[in-house]
Design an enzyme around this catalytic site. Structure first.
Site, mmCIF file in Angstrom:
data_model
loop_
_atom_site.group_PDB
_atom_site.id
_atom_site.type_symbol
_atom_site.label_atom_id
_atom_site.label_comp_id
_atom_site.label_asym_id
_atom_site.label_seq_id
_atom_site.Cartn_x
_atom_site.Cartn_y
_atom_site.Cartn_z
ATOM 1 C CG ASP A 123 -8.158 -16.472 -3.089
ATOM 2 O OD1 ASP A 123 -7.613 -17.477 -2.613
ATOM 3 O OD2 ASP A 123 -7.941 -15.176 -2.506
ATOM 4 C CG ASP A 141 -7.222 -18.757 1.789
ATOM 5 O OD1 ASP A 141 -6.029 -18.618 1.972
ATOM 6 O OD2 ASP A 141 -7.746 -18.031 0.805
#
Length: 166
Positions: A123, A141
Site C-alpha cells: 500500500d 483498492d
C-alpha cells in the site's frame, strides 16, 4: 441488435488487464524507489507512504498470525472466478455492471498477487487531514471501491439489461 450487445461481458477484461498493469507498475515503482515506511508528502493532505498490509481492508485481520494470508487468497480466487462467470453471462453492452465487475476483478487479482508473492499487500496512497488519517491503500483498492460504487449505482437505478440465457 448491436454487435456489442451480442458479445459477452468478457470483452471488458481489457479494463481489468489495464488496471492490473497500472497497479503492478505503481507498486513496483514504490518498492524500487522507497524504503519501507518512507513517506513523501505531495500535498498538505496527501502523501506516498510505503507500507505492508498483512490483513484485508483497513488492516482487518492483520494481527491474525499468518493464516489470513491464505484465507484472504482463497476468497479473492473465489470472487474472481465468480466475477468472470458473471461477465460471461452479461451482454457487453451493460457498461455499468461489466465495468463494475472488471474493476473489482482487477483489484482482487492485484491484491491477490501481492498476498501470494509477498505474504502482504503493498500500500502507498496516504490521505489525511490534520491528525485524522485514512488507512493507506493502493490502485487495486481504488478499483474495488469504484467497482463497488458502480454496483450500488446499478442496484439503485435498476437500468441494467438482463444477462444472457445460458
Amino acid at each position: 441488435m448491436s454487435k456489442l450487445a451480442q458479445k459477452s461481458g468478457l470483452v471488458w477484461l481489457w479494463l481489468s488487464l489495464l488496471l492490473l498493469v497500472i497497479d503492478f507498475a505503481s507498486k513496483t515503482l514504490v518498492v524500487n524507489t522507497m524504503a519501507y515506511q518512507e513517506s513523501i508528502n505531495l500535498l498538505p493532505v496527501f502523501s506516498i507512504t510505503y507500507v505492508h498490509n498483512y490483513g484485508a481492508a483497513y488492516s482487518f485481520l492483520s494481527e491474525a498470525g499468518g493464516w489470513q494470508r491464505w484465507f484472504l487468497s482463497v476468497i479473492a480466487i473465489a470472487i474472481s472466478c465468480l466475477l468472470v462467470w458473471w461477465l460471461k453471462r452479461l451482454p457487453a453492452s451493460n457498461k455499468v455492471l461489466c465495468g463494475a465487475y472488471s474493476l473489482v476483478l482487477a483489484g482482487a487479482i492485484g491484491n491477490l498477487y501481492d498476498r501470494i508473492a509477498y505474504g502482504y499487500v503493498i500500500d502507498f496512497i496516504h490521505v489525511f487531514y490534520d491528525k485524522s488519517h485514512f488507512p493507506v491503500f493502493n490502485i487495486a483498492d481504488c478499483a474495488i471501491c469504484i467497482g463497488a460504487a458502480l454496483l450500488l449505482f446499478d442496484a439503485f437505478t435498476g437500468e441494467s439489461p438482463k444477462e444472457h440465457k445460458a
